[in-house]
Design a protein around this motif. Structure first.
Motif, short mmCIF file in Angstrom:
data_model
loop_
_atom_site.label_atom_id
_atom_site.label_comp_id
_atom_site.label_asym_id
_atom_site.label_seq_id
_atom_site.Cartn_x
_atom_site.Cartn_y
_atom_site.Cartn_z
N GLU A 5 0.77 -1.26 0.17
CA GLU A 5 0.02 0.10 -0.01
C GLU A 5 0.84 1.34 0.13
O GLU A 5 0.50 2.35 -0.60
N TYR A 6 1.98 1.30 0.82
CA TYR A 6 2.59 2.42 1.00
C TYR A 6 3.53 2.60 -0.44
O TYR A 6 3.58 3.75 -0.79
N LYS A 24 2.55 1.69 -3.51
CA LYS A 24 1.77 1.83 -4.50
C LYS A 24 1.45 3.28 -4.37
O LYS A 24 1.03 4.08 -5.44
N ASN A 25 0.79 3.79 -3.39
CA ASN A 25 0.35 5.09 -3.05
C ASN A 25 1.17 6.06 -2.34
O ASN A 25 0.64 6.96 -1.43
N TRP A 26 2.47 6.01 -2.49
CA TRP A 26 3.28 7.04 -1.75
C TRP A 26 3.01 8.23 -1.79
O TRP A 26 3.40 8.89 -0.72
N GLU A 27 2.48 8.93 -2.72
CA GLU A 27 2.30 10.06 -2.91
C GLU A 27 1.28 10.89 -1.66
O GLU A 27 1.09 11.98 -1.48
N GLU A 28 0.50 9.75 -1.43
CA GLU A 28 -0.59 10.20 -0.58
C GLU A 28 0.07 10.27 0.99
O GLU A 28 -0.55 10.80 1.98
N TYR A 29 1.28 9.71 1.16
CA TYR A 29 1.94 9.57 2.39
C TYR A 29 3.22 10.21 2.74
O TYR A 29 3.87 10.40 3.56
N ASP A 57 6.47 13.08 0.38
CA ASP A 57 7.18 13.43 -0.60
C ASP A 57 8.16 12.43 -1.09
O ASP A 57 8.87 12.52 -2.09
N HIS A 100 2.78 10.02 10.18
CA HIS A 100 1.76 9.99 9.36
C HIS A 100 0.97 11.06 9.03
O HIS A 100 0.34 11.20 8.09
N GLU A 101 1.45 12.31 9.79
CA GLU A 101 0.81 13.64 9.45
C GLU A 101 1.75 14.51 8.49
O GLU A 101 1.01 15.24 7.70
N GLY A 127 4.45 12.87 6.63
CA GLY A 127 4.72 11.77 5.84
C GLY A 127 6.45 11.81 5.89
O GLY A 127 7.03 11.31 5.11
#
Length: 93
Positions: free
Chosen positions: A16-17, A19-24, A26, A67-68, A70
């Motif tokens: 998950e991290y 694949k979707n690293w931009e959500e988490y 830079d 998590h806030e 990244g």
């Protein structure tokens, strides 16, 4: 709060991290294996790529991901050091 996640959770969270690293944050997360959390959304990752150290200058192999923000911050030089600090309540993050 478990010291280490079970294998299924490690695989699912890491994928998950990555694949979707931009959500988490830079930083692309392909060079990390996520294996635990702080029960507040923050995660712990093991740096699995030697190239990452030369690119970032981060020598520590275990990092904490806020998590806030990244942001990835070093917490231990080795997994052994991380486990000892966790078990003795000396982990600083």
């Amino acid at each position: 709060m478990a010291l280490l996640w079970d294998l299924e959770t490690i695989v699912a969270a890491t994928l998950e991290y990555r694949k979707n690293w931009e959500e988490y944050g830079d930083t692309p997360l392909d060079d990390f294996l996520f294996f635990s959390d702080a029960a507040n959304g923050d995660g712990f990752a093991f740096q699995v790529s030697p190239e990452m150290e030369s690119e970032t200058g981060i020598e520590e192999k275990v990092l904490w991901r806020d998590h806030e923000t990244g942001v990835l911050d070093p917490v231990a030089t080795t997994l052994e050091e991380f486990i000892k600090a966790w078990l003795t309540d000396k982990l600083n993050f």
